[in-house]
Scaffold this active site. Sequence first.
Site, PDB file in Angstrom:
ATOM      1  N   HIS A  72       0.851  -1.195   0.000  1.00 57.46           N
ATOM      2  CA  HIS A  72       0.000   0.000   0.000  1.00 57.46           C
ATOM      3  C   HIS A  72       0.881   1.236   0.000  1.00 57.46           C
ATOM      4  O   HIS A  72       1.770   1.369   0.832  1.00 57.46           O
ATOM      5  CB  HIS A  72      -0.881   0.041   1.245  1.00 57.46           C
ATOM      6  CG  HIS A  72      -2.080  -0.832   1.145  1.00 57.46           C
ATOM      7  ND1 HIS A  72      -3.140  -0.743   2.010  1.00 57.46           N
ATOM      8  CD2 HIS A  72      -2.396  -1.809   0.277  1.00 57.46           C
ATOM      9  CE1 HIS A  72      -4.051  -1.632   1.673  1.00 57.46           C
ATOM     10  NE2 HIS A  72      -3.627  -2.294   0.629  1.00 57.46           N
ATOM     11  N   TYR A 194      -8.672   5.439   8.261  1.00 57.29           N
ATOM     12  CA  TYR A 194      -8.742   5.798   9.689  1.00 57.29           C
ATOM     13  C   TYR A 194      -9.800   6.896   9.810  1.00 57.29           C
ATOM     14  O   TYR A 194      -9.652   7.968   9.211  1.00 57.29           O
ATOM     15  CB  TYR A 194      -7.404   6.341  10.186  1.00 57.29           C
ATOM     16  CG  TYR A 194      -6.304   5.314  10.320  1.00 57.29           C
ATOM     17  CD1 TYR A 194      -5.528   4.919   9.233  1.00 57.29           C
ATOM     18  CD2 TYR A 194      -6.013   4.740  11.564  1.00 57.29           C
ATOM     19  CE1 TYR A 194      -4.505   3.990   9.370  1.00 57.29           C
ATOM     20  CE2 TYR A 194      -4.988   3.806  11.714  1.00 57.29           C
ATOM     21  CZ  TYR A 194      -4.240   3.442  10.613  1.00 57.29           C
ATOM     22  OH  TYR A 194      -3.230   2.523  10.763  1.00 57.29           O
ATOM     23  N   PRO A 285      -2.653   0.738  19.331  1.00 58.23           N
ATOM     24  CA  PRO A 285      -2.457   0.216  17.975  1.00 58.23           C
ATOM     25  C   PRO A 285      -2.677   1.214  16.832  1.00 58.23           C
ATOM     26  O   PRO A 285      -2.418   0.885  15.672  1.00 58.23           O
ATOM     27  CB  PRO A 285      -3.479  -0.924  17.887  1.00 58.23           C
ATOM     28  CG  PRO A 285      -4.500  -0.607  18.908  1.00 58.23           C
ATOM     29  CD  PRO A 285      -3.801   0.123  20.003  1.00 58.23           C
ATOM     30  N   LYS A 289       2.318   0.147  15.145  1.00 57.58           N
ATOM     31  CA  LYS A 289       3.746   0.069  15.437  1.00 57.58           C
ATOM     32  C   LYS A 289       4.185  -1.148  16.261  1.00 57.58           C
ATOM     33  O   LYS A 289       5.372  -1.495  16.280  1.00 57.58           O
ATOM     34  CB  LYS A 289       4.197   1.327  16.220  1.00 57.58           C
ATOM     35  CG  LYS A 289       4.195   2.588  15.408  1.00 57.58           C
ATOM     36  CD  LYS A 289       5.349   2.617  14.422  1.00 57.58           C
ATOM     37  CE  LYS A 289       5.205   3.680  13.385  1.00 57.58           C
ATOM     38  NZ  LYS A 289       5.288   3.241  12.023  1.00 57.58           N
ATOM     39  N   TYR A 376       4.738   6.837   9.841  1.00 58.47           N
ATOM     40  CA  TYR A 376       3.874   5.676   9.597  1.00 58.47           C
ATOM     41  C   TYR A 376       4.634   4.559   8.881  1.00 58.47           C
ATOM     42  O   TYR A 376       4.520   3.394   9.237  1.00 58.47           O
ATOM     43  CB  TYR A 376       2.637   6.104   8.793  1.00 58.47           C
ATOM     44  CG  TYR A 376       1.542   5.066   8.777  1.00 58.47           C
ATOM     45  CD1 TYR A 376       0.618   4.984   9.823  1.00 58.47           C
ATOM     46  CD2 TYR A 376       1.434   4.146   7.744  1.00 58.47           C
ATOM     47  CE1 TYR A 376      -0.373   4.016   9.827  1.00 58.47           C
ATOM     48  CE2 TYR A 376       0.449   3.176   7.737  1.00 58.47           C
ATOM     49  CZ  TYR A 376      -0.455   3.123   8.779  1.00 58.47           C
ATOM     50  OH  TYR A 376      -1.434   2.157   8.780  1.00 58.47           O
TER      51      TYR A 376
HETATM   52  P1  FAD Z   1       3.794 -11.363  21.782  1.00 59.38           P
HETATM   53  O1  FAD Z   1       3.278 -11.410  20.405  1.00 59.38           O
HETATM   54  O2  FAD Z   1       2.837 -11.060  22.896  1.00 59.38           O
HETATM   55  O3  FAD Z   1       4.516 -12.744  22.061  1.00 59.38           O
HETATM   56  C1  FAD Z   1       4.886 -13.168  23.355  1.00 59.38           C
HETATM   57  C2  FAD Z   1       4.909 -14.673  23.403  1.00 59.38           C
HETATM   58  O4  FAD Z   1       5.384 -15.090  24.678  1.00 59.38           O
HETATM   59  C3  FAD Z   1       3.526 -15.272  23.238  1.00 59.38           C
HETATM   60  O5  FAD Z   1       3.553 -16.288  22.275  1.00 59.38           O
HETATM   61  C4  FAD Z   1       3.191 -15.801  24.630  1.00 59.38           C
HETATM   62  O6  FAD Z   1       2.333 -16.925  24.574  1.00 59.38           O
HETATM   63  C5  FAD Z   1       4.571 -16.150  25.150  1.00 59.38           C
HETATM   64  N1  FAD Z   1       4.669 -16.170  26.609  1.00 59.38           N
HETATM   65  C6  FAD Z   1       4.105 -15.335  27.500  1.00 59.38           C
HETATM   66  N2  FAD Z   1       4.423 -15.689  28.756  1.00 59.38           N
HETATM   67  C7  FAD Z   1       5.225 -16.769  28.652  1.00 59.38           C
HETATM   68  C8  FAD Z   1       5.871 -17.598  29.609  1.00 59.38           C
HETATM   69  N3  FAD Z   1       5.760 -17.382  30.921  1.00 59.38           N
HETATM   70  N4  FAD Z   1       6.615 -18.652  29.163  1.00 59.38           N
HETATM   71  C9  FAD Z   1       6.757 -18.892  27.826  1.00 59.38           C
HETATM   72  N5  FAD Z   1       6.151 -18.126  26.880  1.00 59.38           N
HETATM   73  C10 FAD Z   1       5.399 -17.088  27.297  1.00 59.38           C
HETATM   74  N6  FAD Z   1      -0.290  -4.163  17.051  1.00 59.38           N
HETATM   75  C11 FAD Z   1      -0.568  -3.503  15.951  1.00 59.38           C
HETATM   76  O7  FAD Z   1       0.341  -2.871  15.396  1.00 59.38           O
HETATM   77  N7  FAD Z   1      -1.858  -3.537  15.437  1.00 59.38           N
HETATM   78  C12 FAD Z   1      -2.863  -4.265  16.035  1.00 59.38           C
HETATM   79  O8  FAD Z   1      -3.983  -4.295  15.548  1.00 59.38           O
HETATM   80  C13 FAD Z   1      -2.586  -4.952  17.196  1.00 59.38           C
HETATM   81  N8  FAD Z   1      -3.549  -5.680  17.829  1.00 59.38           N
HETATM   82  C14 FAD Z   1      -3.228  -6.324  18.992  1.00 59.38           C
HETATM   83  C15 FAD Z   1      -4.198  -7.046  19.682  1.00 59.38           C
HETATM   84  C16 FAD Z   1      -3.911  -7.687  20.893  1.00 59.38           C
HETATM   85  C17 FAD Z   1      -4.974  -8.469  21.631  1.00 59.38           C
HETATM   86  C18 FAD Z   1      -2.596  -7.572  21.438  1.00 59.38           C
HETATM   87  C19 FAD Z   1      -2.262  -8.225  22.776  1.00 59.38           C
HETATM   88  C20 FAD Z   1      -1.625  -6.863  20.718  1.00 59.38           C
HETATM   89  C21 FAD Z   1      -1.922  -6.240  19.505  1.00 59.38           C
HETATM   90  N9  FAD Z   1      -0.957  -5.525  18.783  1.00 59.38           N
HETATM   91  C22 FAD Z   1      -1.260  -4.866  17.672  1.00 59.38           C
HETATM   92  C23 FAD Z   1       0.406  -5.456  19.187  1.00 59.38           C
HETATM   93  C24 FAD Z   1       1.281  -6.489  18.469  1.00 59.38           C
HETATM   94  O9  FAD Z   1       0.527  -7.622  18.153  1.00 59.38           O
HETATM   95  C25 FAD Z   1       2.416  -6.792  19.416  1.00 59.38           C
HETATM   96  O10 FAD Z   1       3.165  -5.595  19.562  1.00 59.38           O
HETATM   97  C26 FAD Z   1       3.316  -7.942  18.993  1.00 59.38           C
HETATM   98  O11 FAD Z   1       2.622  -9.160  19.093  1.00 59.38           O
HETATM   99  C27 FAD Z   1       4.541  -7.980  19.899  1.00 59.38           C
HETATM  100  O12 FAD Z   1       5.278  -9.154  19.683  1.00 59.38           O
HETATM  101  P2  FAD Z   1       6.071  -9.825  20.876  1.00 59.38           P
HETATM  102  O13 FAD Z   1       6.736 -11.011  20.262  1.00 59.38           O
HETATM  103  O14 FAD Z   1       6.874  -8.820  21.582  1.00 59.38           O
HETATM  104  O15 FAD Z   1       4.966 -10.283  21.925  1.00 59.38           O
HETATM  105  C1  DHB Z   2      -4.331  -2.946  11.451  1.00 60.00           C
HETATM  106  C2  DHB Z   2      -4.060  -2.750  12.761  1.00 60.00           C
HETATM  107  C3  DHB Z   2      -3.668  -1.512  13.187  1.00 60.00           C
HETATM  108  O1  DHB Z   2      -3.383  -1.295  14.481  1.00 60.00           O
HETATM  109  C4  DHB Z   2      -3.545  -0.452  12.303  1.00 60.00           C
HETATM  110  O2  DHB Z   2      -3.171   0.771  12.758  1.00 60.00           O
HETATM  111  C5  DHB Z   2      -3.797  -0.678  10.972  1.00 60.00           C
HETATM  112  C6  DHB Z   2      -4.199  -1.925  10.540  1.00 60.00           C
HETATM  113  C7  DHB Z   2      -4.771  -4.301  11.004  1.00 60.00           C
HETATM  114  O3  DHB Z   2      -4.942  -5.164  11.880  1.00 60.00           O
HETATM  115  O4  DHB Z   2      -4.942  -4.514   9.810  1.00 60.00           O
END
Ligand code: FAD
Ligand code: DHB
Length: 383
Positions: A72, A194, A285, A289, A376
């Site tokens: 995009h 948005y 979100p 980022k 962005y």
């Molecule tokens: P995570 O993806 O949280 O991974 C952490 C991992 O550690 C998980 O698999 C978990 O199961 C594991 N874990 C936890 N505790 C333990 C333990 N004690 N022992 C072993 N393993 C463990 N970002 C966006 O940009 N747009 C979005 O729309 C968006 N939606 C989101 C919706 C939700 C519900 C959440 C929670 C986050 C969202 N985010 C979004 C943020 C984005 O998904 C996260 O920033 C990203 O997943 C971060 O990656 P990470 O690997 O740091 O953490």
């Molecule tokens: C999506 C999530 C976001 O947080 C955003 O800013 C844009 C798109 C998505 O899940 O597609």
Amino acid sequence: MRTQVGIVGAGPAGLTLGRLLERAGIESVVLEDRTREYVEHRIRAGVLEQGTVDLLREAKVADRLDHEGIVHSGIHLQFDGERHRVPLADLAGDRSIVIYGQTEVVKDLIAARLESGPPLLFETPVESVDPERGVIHHAGGELECDVIAGCDGFHGVCRSGIPEGVLTVFEREFPFGWLGILAQVAPSIDELVYTHHPRGFALLSLRSAELSRYYVQCDPDESADDWSDDAIWEELRVRTALDGWRLEEGPILEKGVTGMRSFVAEPMQHGRLYLVGDAAHIVPPTGAKGLNLAVADARTLAEALIDWYGGNGDDHLRSYSQKCLRRVWRAEQFSYWMTTMLHKLSDDAFEQRLQLSQLRYVTSSRAAATSLAENYVGLTTMA
Ligand code: FAD
Ligand code: DHB
């Protein structure tokens, strides 16, 4: 059991770090609390910055991303009954974003790791970590490591392994959340929208030519089950309405509510423990980022470890936290700005007028639009 780098968590941060280390010949073990099935189907982010895409390509896990990811070069901001396009690539030096679900990034990284062999242990919850000795205590025993990478997300256990008094925490909770749906229907518009609306924020996004991903601002403690499908479509229709345009509807495959917070724990390192991704910081979100920051932290840590194991000293390990935090705070500011510009914050008409004025400025001034665009797509100066 012993390894060079013990990685707690198989989310984007842990899996990316494991992949980069594997390619550099550094040993690691990934310990994940949940099942493979669960981790691969947890629907979250969908927007990849150019830098994230480039890194996944370098790590040789981008074949499917290159085929199925949708590039995009712009987004839309909608307010006051008008929809304005922000031409991201034109404004940000030809850099764009790619739409590819976090679920798919995670599937690709898991498949690559399982194929080449380094340990990835599902259903192995970590109970605690010892940052001084470099020991991970998990359900099946102990893992001794040179370095522990705490990639276990916001609710993980690694951050709390750091002794009291070491971390400074900065936090804001927002009085609203997002109700997100995945719907089996072709996107009604080919770029993200948005929307600022008197009834609250809405976002139109997508996953593929057949799957749409939509969000509406809601109360943070609401249950998605309290929303009927009709109520969700009605709210989306009203908030995104535009003369001469129609939102197509289809079966809702998944729905969930996410709370919104800003959170940073400083520093991101103590002893042998390095915090990576959501374990150290959360952004609301709205700026898309979270996933991109997690991948960028993983790259910074991998580069520092490659230097260290290569006999080039620990300068980069020592500056890991400082380097990441510069990028993190930029993303915190941008996400906070996008969030407070686009959501309904209160019934205060003064505040709403300020938001509308800011939106009009961002969509009419090239300088203001450029600032949005380069943040962005991801600032190269913060790499
Ligand atoms: P995570 O993806 O949280 O991974 C952490 C991992 O550690 C998980 O698999 C978990 O199961 C594991 N874990 C936890 N505790 C333990 C333990 N004690 N022992 C072993 N393993 C463990 N970002 C966006 O940009 N747009 C979005 O729309 C968006 N939606 C989101 C919706 C939700 C519900 C959440 C929670 C986050 C969202 N985010 C979004 C943020 C984005 O998904 C996260 O920033 C990203 O997943 C971060 O990656 P990470 O690997 O740091 O953490
Ligand atoms: C999506 C999530 C976001 O947080 C955003 O800013 C844009 C798109 C998505 O899940 O597609």
